[in-house]
Scaffold this motif. Structure first.
Motif, PDB file in Angstrom:
ATOM      1  N   VAL A   1       0.845  -1.204   0.000  1.00 13.71           N
ATOM      2  CA  VAL A   1       0.000   0.000   0.000  1.00 13.71           C
ATOM      3  C   VAL A   1       0.878   1.251   0.000  1.00 13.71           C
ATOM      4  O   VAL A   1       0.599   2.225  -0.706  1.00 13.71           O
TER       5      VAL A   1
ATOM      6  N   ILE B   1      -7.557   4.817   4.261  1.00 12.60           N
ATOM      7  CA  ILE B   1      -7.440   4.517   2.828  1.00 12.60           C
ATOM      8  C   ILE B   1      -8.761   4.789   2.114  1.00 12.60           C
ATOM      9  O   ILE B   1      -8.802   5.408   1.047  1.00 12.60           O
TER      10      ILE B   1
ATOM     11  N   GLN C   1       1.079   4.383  -2.672  1.00 13.43           N
ATOM     12  CA  GLN C   1       0.942   5.787  -2.279  1.00 13.43           C
ATOM     13  C   GLN C   1       2.125   6.624  -2.762  1.00 13.43           C
ATOM     14  O   GLN C   1       1.951   7.784  -3.145  1.00 13.43           O
TER      15      GLN C   1
ATOM     16  N   LYS D   1      -9.425   7.448  -0.957  1.00 11.89           N
ATOM     17  CA  LYS D   1      -9.788   6.992  -2.301  1.00 11.89           C
ATOM     18  C   LYS D   1     -11.268   7.212  -2.620  1.00 11.89           C
ATOM     19  O   LYS D   1     -11.726   6.837  -3.708  1.00 11.89           O
TER      20      LYS D   1
ATOM     21  N   SER E   1      -6.917   0.202  -1.953  1.00 13.02           N
ATOM     22  CA  SER E   1      -5.912   1.266  -1.842  1.00 13.02           C
ATOM     23  C   SER E   1      -5.424   1.758  -3.200  1.00 13.02           C
ATOM     24  O   SER E   1      -4.680   2.724  -3.288  1.00 13.02           O
TER      25      SER E   1
END
Length: 422
Positions: free
Chosen positions: A72, A147, A76, A151, A103
């Motif tokens: 994850v 997360i 990012q 998103k 994610s």
């Protein structure tokens, strides 16, 4: 000149926009440190080669929470839009895989797949108390809430995937705003991605995915090897093979090859089981079983220690891997076969050892008594020469012995053998 430079710069930018690159990685196994290495390498390759989109085709039962967080974080950090596609039909993004999917900048699923069941499970943590379990749960909930909000996904449903272990079909996930689209295959996915806008690191990116070149990123030999070693069945077999090799080397010092193979196999097996996560009681029972079987060889007990060792080995093997492990468990057929082979191996070695102990103890030349040799000369006046154990000895006999006769050694006096016809 300045105008010409601006023109070339403009044309170069147009060319770059006209030839985007899409990089596709595939992961069809548990989420492990090997998965982290592969996905990190894939994203790095996509970024270094100026890829426009990174797609991860995912089919996983879940895996390590620590590995999931690392993946994850890679999503990012990268400046490239990340798409996670749960594929193929019949696949899933369960547990850690579900969190990895939500994610992504764009989450997609193929028909016939499912997502969810993300409640944290401590592998090999049967003794974990309720307070610690609650801490792990709340930490995971805070992570997925963060997360989901970033998103723009449905926070309540994502929390239910963790707290209640709910699992959703593609249609349910799309309706609940857990994923962004449903695609039948990669071509359909690329068509549906085209023109979508992704906000990444404060800038909006328009995806161009129709008619572009797609680069498939394969596993390296190192990743393939480590992925094989971390298979619970392979790791279990390597562990036992390691014990075979080491025992054989200790029982026959100087063999070298069995010892080297044993040590390497044992280390690889322990590494694989360490990644998978094991029930420590199971591992201790296996070690106890091997020890009891080894004692049967050293001090034969007419099978008593071997039976106890076999039972301990079987029990340890059955509980070694939790049935809830995302890595899968060890098939009963494999456990049964390996236990039988292991007991048979040690019993065979024990039988040989028992026979060796029952043999008459002899030192020096006395071991020649009772052996059969061959006369290599005619005996004259009761004296002649015999060949035994690759050596020529002087011999005496009260019988008439001719060259080529078989002789039985009755006594050794210094460097002379007393023999008679055999």
């Amino acid at each position: 000149m300045r105008a010409l430079a601006v023109f070339f710069l403009f044309m170069f930018s147009l060319l770059n926009e006209g030839f985007p690159k899409i990089f596709v990685a595939q992961w069809q196994d548990a989420i492990t440190p090997v998965a982290v290495d592969y996905i990190k390498r894939s994203i790095s390759k996509a970024q270094s080669e100026e890829g426009s989109v990174f797609i991860l085709e995912l089919n996983t039962p879940g895996g390590l929470e620590s590995s999931m967080r690392e993946i994850v974080q890679e999503f990012q950090k990268t400046t490239i839009p990340v798409v996670v596609f749960v594929y193929p039909s019949g696949g899933r993004a369960a547990s850690a895989g579900a969190i990895i999917t939500i994610s992504a900048d764009i989450a997609a699923m193929a028909p016939g797949t499912n997502i969810g069941a993300a409640h944290p499970v401590q592998i090999g943590g049967e003794g974990q108390n309720d307070v610690m379990k609650e801490k792990v749960l709340q930490d995971t909930l805070a992570f997925v809430r963060s997360i989901a909000r970033e998103k723009g996904r449905n926070v309540e449903v994502v929390e239910s995937m963790v707290k209640k272990s709910i699992s959703l079909t593609p249609e349910e996930a799309l309706k609940a705003n857990i994923i962004d689209l449903i695609a039948t295959d990669r071509i359909d996915l690329l068509n549906k991605l085209n023109g979508r806008i992704v906000e990444k690191h404060g800038r909006k990116i328009i995806l161009k995915t129709e008619g572009v070149q797609v680069y498939q990123i394969s596993n390296s030999l190192r990743e393939e090897f480590l992925n094989l070693v971390t298979n619970p069945t392979i790791a279990y077999m390597l562990l036992l093979i390691g014990f075979y090799g080491i025992f054989f080397e200790l029982y026959n010092p100087g063999s070298i090859v069995p010892g080297a193979v044993g040590i390497i196999s044992l280390l690889l097996g322990l590494y694989g089981l360490g990644v998978v996560g094991v029930n420590w009681l199971g591992l201790l029972l296996i070690l106890a079983g091997i020890l009891l079987l080894a004692l049967e060889v050293v001090t034969p007990s007419l099978g008593g220690l071997a039976i106890a060792g076999g039972i301990a080995l079987a029990l340890g093997s059955f509980i070694l891997i939790s049935p809830e492990s995302p890595y899968g468990n060890i098939p009963i057929s494999v456990i049964t076969t390996m236990v039988i082979l292991t007991v048979a191996f040690f019993l065979f070695a024990g039988r040989l050892g028992f026979k060796a102990q029952k043999r008459k103890k002899m030192l020096g030349t006395e071991e020649l008594i009772g052996e059969v040799g061959e006369a290599i000369t005619d005996f004259a006046k009761g004296k002649g020469k015999v060949f035994v154990h690759g050596e020529i000895w002087n011999a005496v006999s009260e019988e008439d012995i001719k060259k080529g006769d078989a002789v039985l050694i009755e006594e050794v006096k210094g460097l002379t053998l007393k023999v008679r016809k055999s």
